[in-house]
Design an enzyme around this catalytic site. Structure first.
Site, PDB file in Angstrom:
ATOM      1  N   GLY A  30      -4.849  -5.153   6.952  1.00  0.00           N
ATOM      2  CA  GLY A  30      -6.054  -4.241   7.235  1.00  0.00           C
ATOM      3  C   GLY A  30      -6.793  -4.745   8.178  1.00  0.00           C
ATOM      4  O   GLY A  30      -7.519  -3.761   8.883  1.00  0.00           O
ATOM      5  N   THR A  81       0.882  -1.148   0.110  1.00  0.00           N
ATOM      6  CA  THR A  81       0.055  -0.086  -0.030  1.00  0.00           C
ATOM      7  C   THR A  81       0.558   1.287  -0.017  1.00  0.00           C
ATOM      8  O   THR A  81       2.104   1.260   0.448  1.00  0.00           O
ATOM      9  CB  THR A  81      -0.893  -0.031   1.218  1.00  0.00           C
ATOM     10  OG1 THR A  81      -1.887  -1.038   1.145  1.00  0.00           O
ATOM     11  CG2 THR A  81      -1.530   1.379   1.511  1.00  0.00           C
ATOM     12  N   THR A 123      -0.365   1.294   6.666  1.00  0.00           N
ATOM     13  CA  THR A 123      -0.192  -0.030   5.798  1.00  0.00           C
ATOM     14  C   THR A 123       0.111  -1.004   6.776  1.00  0.00           C
ATOM     15  O   THR A 123       0.862  -1.167   7.827  1.00  0.00           O
ATOM     16  CB  THR A 123       0.967   0.193   4.708  1.00  0.00           C
ATOM     17  OG1 THR A 123       1.187  -1.134   4.212  1.00  0.00           O
ATOM     18  CG2 THR A 123       2.328   0.641   5.599  1.00  0.00           C
ATOM     19  N   GLY A 124      -0.515  -2.144   6.360  1.00  0.00           N
ATOM     20  CA  GLY A 124      -0.409  -3.413   7.114  1.00  0.00           C
ATOM     21  C   GLY A 124      -1.486  -4.290   6.822  1.00  0.00           C
ATOM     22  O   GLY A 124      -2.219  -4.091   6.056  1.00  0.00           O
ATOM     23  N   ARG A 163     -13.914  -8.042  -0.454  1.00  0.00           N
ATOM     24  CA  ARG A 163     -13.195  -7.559   0.790  1.00  0.00           C
ATOM     25  C   ARG A 163     -12.671  -6.103   0.778  1.00  0.00           C
ATOM     26  O   ARG A 163     -12.109  -5.779  -0.249  1.00  0.00           O
ATOM     27  CB  ARG A 163     -11.991  -8.635   0.922  1.00  0.00           C
ATOM     28  CG  ARG A 163     -10.884  -8.281   2.349  1.00  0.00           C
ATOM     29  CD  ARG A 163      -9.979  -7.586   1.969  1.00  0.00           C
ATOM     30  NE  ARG A 163      -9.064  -7.335   3.062  1.00  0.00           N
ATOM     31  CZ  ARG A 163      -8.062  -6.563   3.288  1.00  0.00           C
ATOM     32  NH1 ARG A 163      -7.588  -5.676   2.467  1.00  0.00           N
ATOM     33  NH2 ARG A 163      -7.308  -6.532   4.240  1.00  0.00           N
ATOM     34  N   GLY A 192     -10.196  -3.289   3.003  1.00  0.00           N
ATOM     35  CA  GLY A 192      -9.247  -3.219   4.002  1.00  0.00           C
ATOM     36  C   GLY A 192      -9.376  -2.069   4.902  1.00  0.00           C
ATOM     37  O   GLY A 192     -10.497  -1.288   4.636  1.00  0.00           O
TER      38      GLY A 192
HETATM   39  N1  ASP Z   1      -3.472  -2.332   4.503  1.00  0.00           N
HETATM   40  C1  ASP Z   1      -3.904  -2.950   3.272  1.00  0.00           C
HETATM   41  C2  ASP Z   1      -5.123  -3.718   3.225  1.00  0.00           C
HETATM   42  O1  ASP Z   1      -5.312  -4.649   4.336  1.00  0.00           O
HETATM   43  C3  ASP Z   1      -2.610  -3.686   2.724  1.00  0.00           C
HETATM   44  C4  ASP Z   1      -1.515  -3.109   2.594  1.00  0.00           C
HETATM   45  O2  ASP Z   1      -1.229  -2.119   3.588  1.00  0.00           O
HETATM   46  O3  ASP Z   1      -0.396  -3.449   1.912  1.00  0.00           O
HETATM   47  O4  ASP Z   1      -5.825  -3.976   2.210  1.00  0.00           O
END
Ligand code: ASP
Length: 307
Positions: free
Chosen positions: A228, A174, A225-226, A202, A204
């Site tokens: 979700g 992300t 970011t992480g 889905r 996030g």
């Molecule tokens: N946070 C994003 C999600 O869960 C994924 C990511 O941070 O790459 O969709």
């Protein structure tokens, strides 16, 4: 006190020198640098924090290196469904989109929701209709295709695994930006393709205001970011704001409490970038690495990947 600053991320995860070639590392750093420069130029010309974060995220969406816009991951059905959001700390307005297809820059669509509708959050075909009304650019599926993402999907295609990892390598690609402009306004923007093999539409944390993105001039601007689901349950971005507003924590204390303590306890891997009125950015993650950078007024830009 920094007059203005921009900070960006391109995802967190198990990113270590052993999974990286020097060429790849250079390419990532150049892409981060280009995004920082795009945002910095806006701030230097006395543009707003909102414009700066939007420009930086557009730059990151346009490179296939990150999981946002071009280079977004594949869904269970082999499509690209993208999420994005923006928030303006000056007036508390926000815009977000989820599950949009073929829109070249989802962050511009999130901006359009905020600027041109009475709503905050649109999804799917309705959001795409707004993109057409606003004459935003659409691209065919081929534009979004990236072979690395395709191979990631092949490994889990047809299964119920929602893929966060690749060959023992967990990556969240992300992208996001936070900024403080010369007038002291804060803003945040985040954009993603979500998770590989995601199913059932889905969504996030990225487009969820308060979870993946938040901005308020009196406290901070945050982009996450992480994984979700953990970020949604922990309302991460708003939690950082609340710790500052109600408990009087500094930005650094609030970010560390949420990312290095609360999220770790709940099992949520990832990171955040954040900024407050001091203009000193915080780039904090509990994973092995996070693609990140910042560029403060009259200083040299900084880009980093590993811990
Ligand atoms: N946070 C994003 C999600 O869960 C994924 C990511 O941070 O790459 O969709």
């Amino acid at each position: 006190m920094k007059k203005f600053t921009i900070a960006i991320h391109g995802g967190a995860g198990t990113i270590s020198p052993s999974t990286m070639t020097p060429q790849k590392e250079t390419a990532y750093k150049q892409a981060l640098q280009a995004a920082l420069t795009a945002g910095y130029k806006v701030l230097e010309a006395k543009g707003s924090a909102l414009e700066a974060v939007t420009h930086a995220v557009i730059e990151l969406e346009n490179t296939p290196l990150f999981n946002a816009g071009r280079g977004s991951v594949f869904t269970y059905d082999g499509k690209h469904e993208m999420d994005a959001s923006v928030m303006n700390g000056k007036n508390g307005l926000a815009g977000a989109v989820a599950g949009v297809r073929n829109v070249k820059n989802p962050v511009l669509l999130a901006n359009a929701v905020m600027e041109h509708t009475d709503f905050v959050f649109l999804h799917g075909s309705g959001a795409e209709e707004l993109a057409r009304v606003q004459q935003l650019t659409f691209c065919d599926d081929q534009y979004f295709f990236d072979d690395f993402r395709y191979q990631q999907w092949q490994e889990v295609k047809g299964s119920d695994t929602t893929k966060l990892d690749h060959s023992n390598e967990k990556k969240f690609g992300t992208v996001g930006a936070v900024a403080k402009d010369i007038e002291g306004n804060l803003a945040a923007a985040t954009s993603t393709g979500g998770m590989t093999n995601k199913r059932y539409s889905r969504i996030g944390d990225t487009p969820v205001i308060g979870a993946g993105t938040y901005a308020n001039n009196s406290t901070c601007a945050v982009s996450c970011t992480g994984h979700g689901e953990y970020f949604i349950r922990s309302v991460v971005a708003y939690d950082i704001h609340c710790l500052m507003e109600y408990n009087g924590l500094s930005l650094k204390e609030a970010c560390e409490k949420v990312v290095l303590d609360k999220l770790v306890k709940s099992g949520g891997e990832g990171g955040i970038i954040a900024i407050d009125q001091t203009g000193v950015p915080q780039l904090i993650f509990n994973s092995e690495g996070m693609y990140r950078g910042y560029y403060c007024c009259n200083e040299q830009p900084v880009t980093e990947i590993y811990r």
